[in-house]
Design an enzyme around this catalytic site. Structure first.
Site, PDB file in Angstrom:
ATOM      1  N   ARG A 187      -8.195  -2.888  21.087  1.00  0.00           N
ATOM      2  CA  ARG A 187      -8.470  -1.521  20.528  1.00  0.00           C
ATOM      3  C   ARG A 187      -7.220  -0.720  20.277  1.00  0.00           C
ATOM      4  O   ARG A 187      -7.160   0.702  20.121  1.00  0.00           O
ATOM      5  CB  ARG A 187      -9.362  -0.520  21.446  1.00  0.00           C
ATOM      6  CG  ARG A 187     -10.472  -1.315  21.787  1.00  0.00           C
ATOM      7  CD  ARG A 187     -11.688  -0.521  22.345  1.00  0.00           C
ATOM      8  NE  ARG A 187     -12.679  -1.136  22.747  1.00  0.00           N
ATOM      9  CZ  ARG A 187     -12.894  -2.227  23.573  1.00  0.00           C
ATOM     10  NH1 ARG A 187     -12.000  -2.367  24.347  1.00  0.00           N
ATOM     11  NH2 ARG A 187     -14.067  -2.799  23.605  1.00  0.00           N
TER      12      ARG A 187
ATOM     13  N   LYS B 108      -1.814   2.691   5.797  1.00  0.00           N
ATOM     14  CA  LYS B 108      -3.165   1.921   5.344  1.00  0.00           C
ATOM     15  C   LYS B 108      -3.083   0.368   5.669  1.00  0.00           C
ATOM     16  O   LYS B 108      -2.163  -0.173   5.427  1.00  0.00           O
ATOM     17  CB  LYS B 108      -3.359   2.048   3.755  1.00  0.00           C
ATOM     18  CG  LYS B 108      -3.806   3.515   3.348  1.00  0.00           C
ATOM     19  CD  LYS B 108      -4.402   3.354   1.791  1.00  0.00           C
ATOM     20  CE  LYS B 108      -4.732   4.760   1.457  1.00  0.00           C
ATOM     21  NZ  LYS B 108      -4.953   4.514   0.010  1.00  0.00           N
TER      22      LYS B 108
ATOM     23  N   GLU C 193       5.982   0.142  -8.644  1.00  0.00           N
ATOM     24  CA  GLU C 193       5.555   1.141  -7.705  1.00  0.00           C
ATOM     25  C   GLU C 193       6.800   2.353  -7.611  1.00  0.00           C
ATOM     26  O   GLU C 193       6.359   3.321  -7.652  1.00  0.00           O
ATOM     27  CB  GLU C 193       5.240   0.784  -6.239  1.00  0.00           C
ATOM     28  CG  GLU C 193       4.108  -0.425  -6.211  1.00  0.00           C
ATOM     29  CD  GLU C 193       2.819   0.748  -6.249  1.00  0.00           C
ATOM     30  OE1 GLU C 193       2.870   1.663  -6.241  1.00  0.00           O
ATOM     31  OE2 GLU C 193       1.679  -0.002  -6.488  1.00  0.00           O
TER      32      GLU C 193
ATOM     33  N   LYS D 273       6.548   9.559  -0.473  1.00  0.00           N
ATOM     34  CA  LYS D 273       5.347   9.128  -0.046  1.00  0.00           C
ATOM     35  C   LYS D 273       5.013   9.727   1.325  1.00  0.00           C
ATOM     36  O   LYS D 273       3.893  10.171   1.728  1.00  0.00           O
ATOM     37  CB  LYS D 273       5.320   7.739   0.225  1.00  0.00           C
ATOM     38  CG  LYS D 273       4.168   7.046   0.704  1.00  0.00           C
ATOM     39  CD  LYS D 273       3.777   5.558   0.531  1.00  0.00           C
ATOM     40  CE  LYS D 273       2.364   5.510   1.034  1.00  0.00           C
ATOM     41  NZ  LYS D 273       1.594   4.147   0.673  1.00  0.00           N
TER      42      LYS D 273
ATOM     43  N   GLU E 281      -6.513  10.530   2.768  1.00  0.00           N
ATOM     44  CA  GLU E 281      -6.851  10.410   1.500  1.00  0.00           C
ATOM     45  C   GLU E 281      -8.070  11.295   1.202  1.00  0.00           C
ATOM     46  O   GLU E 281      -9.269  10.969   0.592  1.00  0.00           O
ATOM     47  CB  GLU E 281      -6.954   9.048   0.889  1.00  0.00           C
ATOM     48  CG  GLU E 281      -6.847   9.143  -0.641  1.00  0.00           C
ATOM     49  CD  GLU E 281      -6.559   7.628  -1.251  1.00  0.00           C
ATOM     50  OE1 GLU E 281      -5.998   7.024  -0.824  1.00  0.00           O
ATOM     51  OE2 GLU E 281      -7.096   7.416  -2.280  1.00  0.00           O
TER      52      GLU E 281
ATOM     53  N   ARG F  28      -3.612  12.300  -1.537  1.00  0.00           N
ATOM     54  CA  ARG F  28      -3.147  11.218  -1.383  1.00  0.00           C
ATOM     55  C   ARG F  28      -3.295  10.321  -2.469  1.00  0.00           C
ATOM     56  O   ARG F  28      -2.547   9.591  -2.766  1.00  0.00           O
ATOM     57  CB  ARG F  28      -3.440  10.533   0.110  1.00  0.00           C
ATOM     58  CG  ARG F  28      -2.656   9.261   0.287  1.00  0.00           C
ATOM     59  CD  ARG F  28      -3.021   8.727   1.661  1.00  0.00           C
ATOM     60  NE  ARG F  28      -2.197   7.357   1.746  1.00  0.00           N
ATOM     61  CZ  ARG F  28      -2.000   7.012   2.894  1.00  0.00           C
ATOM     62  NH1 ARG F  28      -2.041   7.394   3.892  1.00  0.00           N
ATOM     63  NH2 ARG F  28      -1.469   5.626   2.679  1.00  0.00           N
TER      64      ARG F  28
ATOM     65  N   ASN G  88      -1.864   6.804  -6.304  1.00  0.00           N
ATOM     66  CA  ASN G  88      -2.501   5.777  -7.251  1.00  0.00           C
ATOM     67  C   ASN G  88      -2.107   6.080  -8.783  1.00  0.00           C
ATOM     68  O   ASN G  88      -2.839   5.632  -9.584  1.00  0.00           O
ATOM     69  CB  ASN G  88      -4.023   5.649  -6.873  1.00  0.00           C
ATOM     70  CG  ASN G  88      -4.078   5.117  -5.598  1.00  0.00           C
ATOM     71  OD1 ASN G  88      -3.538   3.909  -5.156  1.00  0.00           O
ATOM     72  ND2 ASN G  88      -5.080   5.550  -4.744  1.00  0.00           N
TER      73      ASN G  88
ATOM     74  N   HIS H  88      -2.742   3.424 -11.089  1.00  0.00           N
ATOM     75  CA  HIS H  88      -3.295   2.334 -10.607  1.00  0.00           C
ATOM     76  C   HIS H  88      -4.990   2.171 -11.160  1.00  0.00           C
ATOM     77  O   HIS H  88      -5.274   0.879 -10.944  1.00  0.00           O
ATOM     78  CB  HIS H  88      -3.425   2.435  -9.156  1.00  0.00           C
ATOM     79  CG  HIS H  88      -2.087   2.365  -8.431  1.00  0.00           C
ATOM     80  ND1 HIS H  88      -1.091   2.794  -8.929  1.00  0.00           N
ATOM     81  CD2 HIS H  88      -2.005   1.375  -7.419  1.00  0.00           C
ATOM     82  CE1 HIS H  88      -0.325   2.792  -8.051  1.00  0.00           C
ATOM     83  NE2 HIS H  88      -0.487   1.803  -7.222  1.00  0.00           N
TER      84      HIS H  88
ATOM     85  N   HIS I 115      -5.722  -1.623 -11.828  1.00  0.00           N
ATOM     86  CA  HIS I 115      -6.559  -2.546 -10.930  1.00  0.00           C
ATOM     87  C   HIS I 115      -7.628  -3.147 -12.080  1.00  0.00           C
ATOM     88  O   HIS I 115      -7.917  -4.437 -11.869  1.00  0.00           O
ATOM     89  CB  HIS I 115      -7.476  -1.783  -9.945  1.00  0.00           C
ATOM     90  CG  HIS I 115      -6.668  -1.117  -8.864  1.00  0.00           C
ATOM     91  ND1 HIS I 115      -7.043   0.032  -8.217  1.00  0.00           N
ATOM     92  CD2 HIS I 115      -5.693  -1.829  -8.124  1.00  0.00           C
ATOM     93  CE1 HIS I 115      -6.203   0.047  -7.168  1.00  0.00           C
ATOM     94  NE2 HIS I 115      -5.498  -0.684  -7.164  1.00  0.00           N
TER      95      HIS I 115
ATOM     96  N   HIS J 143       0.256  -6.905  -9.380  1.00  0.00           N
ATOM     97  CA  HIS J 143      -0.026  -5.490  -9.194  1.00  0.00           C
ATOM     98  C   HIS J 143       0.874  -4.629  -9.762  1.00  0.00           C
ATOM     99  O   HIS J 143       0.570  -3.859 -10.662  1.00  0.00           O
ATOM    100  CB  HIS J 143      -0.103  -5.379  -7.484  1.00  0.00           C
ATOM    101  CG  HIS J 143      -0.646  -3.769  -7.514  1.00  0.00           C
ATOM    102  ND1 HIS J 143      -1.757  -3.101  -7.753  1.00  0.00           N
ATOM    103  CD2 HIS J 143       0.086  -2.962  -6.937  1.00  0.00           C
ATOM    104  CE1 HIS J 143      -1.786  -1.859  -7.292  1.00  0.00           C
ATOM    105  NE2 HIS J 143      -0.493  -1.914  -6.821  1.00  0.00           N
TER     106      HIS J 143
END
Ligand code: GLY
Length: 344
Positions: free
Chosen positions: A121, A143, A185, A213, A223, A227, A231, A234, A238, A250
């Site tokens: 946990r 993330k 990026e 960031k 987010e 946030r 992206n 992006h 994607h 990517h």
């Protein structure tokens, strides 16, 4: 050998009692011991096979370490990898007095982070990011997660690391493609407050991306809204990755996505031609792909963009404008098609 005269930069991610430091510079992996949480008894180090920086990182640690190897490649970033990894932790007797360390690129930090978030946990995790993409993006901000057959990163958790190390010496062994992926990026940060990042040294450039960031994550950790600006570029990226079956990686796709986003923003009257030209200049300065492959059709790209999980209200994009980069909803399809054509 690390360049010991090179500067080391430290950036704080300000999240109250879960705040942490990101250390950027040549040879900083050798400082891992000093960045482990106080009282760490043992380290469960997660990495990929043939990680060139493993031995030197291990040699710099003076606590007991068990090494857990995961398979590389997006196809292995799945729940089976989490099961295998956490079983390996259990066999090594790892428990809550111990710390997970993710040594590698974004795949390692995503998988190690999610294993740390869920095993017993929740164990502390420290990331040692060895790719440019991980240093400026994946390892920062908490993330974590893995893919399902139905989509990328669909199972995961927000789990902040206790510290992040961005050892710029490790970038020496990147392939040209991995380098381009990171630069895609880096490029987005030019419009997130970074300014002329291409004028900075590598250490300063990475540190500036991390600072931006860190500020965005501190303002919107989960987010809820802002946030999403991380992206930038992006949404089309994607779609390109999906429709081209990953012919572009990517970060390479993000570069094309940034030019498309500029073309779209101009058509919406949000930015002028000079701003579009600046997008093209930056992408060219990083020697990134700047054109959409004509074999990727409008209909397929539109369908894929509609499925993007960031699309909350019709077609939503992250676009530059007079108030900077922000979420823009309900963008007319006709302008999207025009912008796709201007990107070909
Ligand atoms: N890579 C985007 C984010 O961390 O929110």
């Amino acid at each position: 050998m690390p360049n010991t005269t090179a500067p080391v930069r430290e950036v704080n991610v300000d999240l109250g009692d879960r705040s942490y430091d990101v250390r950027v510079g040549d040879g900083t992996r050798l400082q891992l011991g000093s960045m482990l949480p106080a009282g760490t008894r043992r380290v469960a180090l997660v990495t990929e096979a043939d990680q060139p920086w493993l031995d030197s990182t291990l040699a710099a640690l003076d606590v007991a370490v068990s090494v857990h190897t995961i398979d590389g490649g997006e196809a292995h970033k799945n729940l089976a990898a989490i099961e295998a990894l956490t079983s390996s932790f259990a066999r090594a007797g790892i428990n809550r007095a111990d710390c997970v360390v993710g040594l590698g690129g974004g795949l390692v930090t995503d998988v190690a982070g999610f294993a740390a978030a869920s095993y017993h946990r929740g164990l502390p995790v420290v990331h040692v990011a060895t790719t440019l993409l991980a240093q400026v993006d994946a390892a920062i901000g908490g993330k974590t997660g893995v893919n399902l057959p139905e989509g990328k990163n669909l199972v995961g958790a927000f789990w902040q690391p206790s510290a992040v190390i961005c050892d710029t010496e490790t970038l020496d062994t990147l392939s040209p493609r991995e380098w381009r992926c990171g630069m895609g990026e880096v490029a987005k940060y030019h419009w997130l407050g970074g300014g002329r990042l291409d004028d900075l040294s590598l250490v300063d450039r990475v540190a500036r991306c991390v600072e931006i960031k860190a500020e965005v994550v501190a303002s919107d950790e989960r987010e809820g809204g802002r946030r999403a600006i991380l992206n930038y570029g992006h949404t089309l990226a994607h779609a390109i990755e999906t429709v081209s079956d990953h012919a572009l990686a990517h970060g390479e796709a993000v570069a094309v996505g940034l030019i498309f986003a500029a073309e779209l923003a101009q058509r919406l009257g949000r930015i002028d031609a000079a701003a579009v030209a600046e997008h093209r200049r930056v992408i060219a300065s990083y020697e990134l792909v700047d054109r959409l492959d004509p074999s990727l059709g409008d209909d397929d790209l539109l369908a894929a963009m509609g499925r993007d999980k960031k699309a909350l209200d019709g077609l939503t994009f992250v676009l530059d404008g007079p108030d900077g980069v922000e979420l823009v909803t309900d963008v007319p399809v006709g302008l999207i098609v025009e912008a796709l054509h201007a990107t070909r």
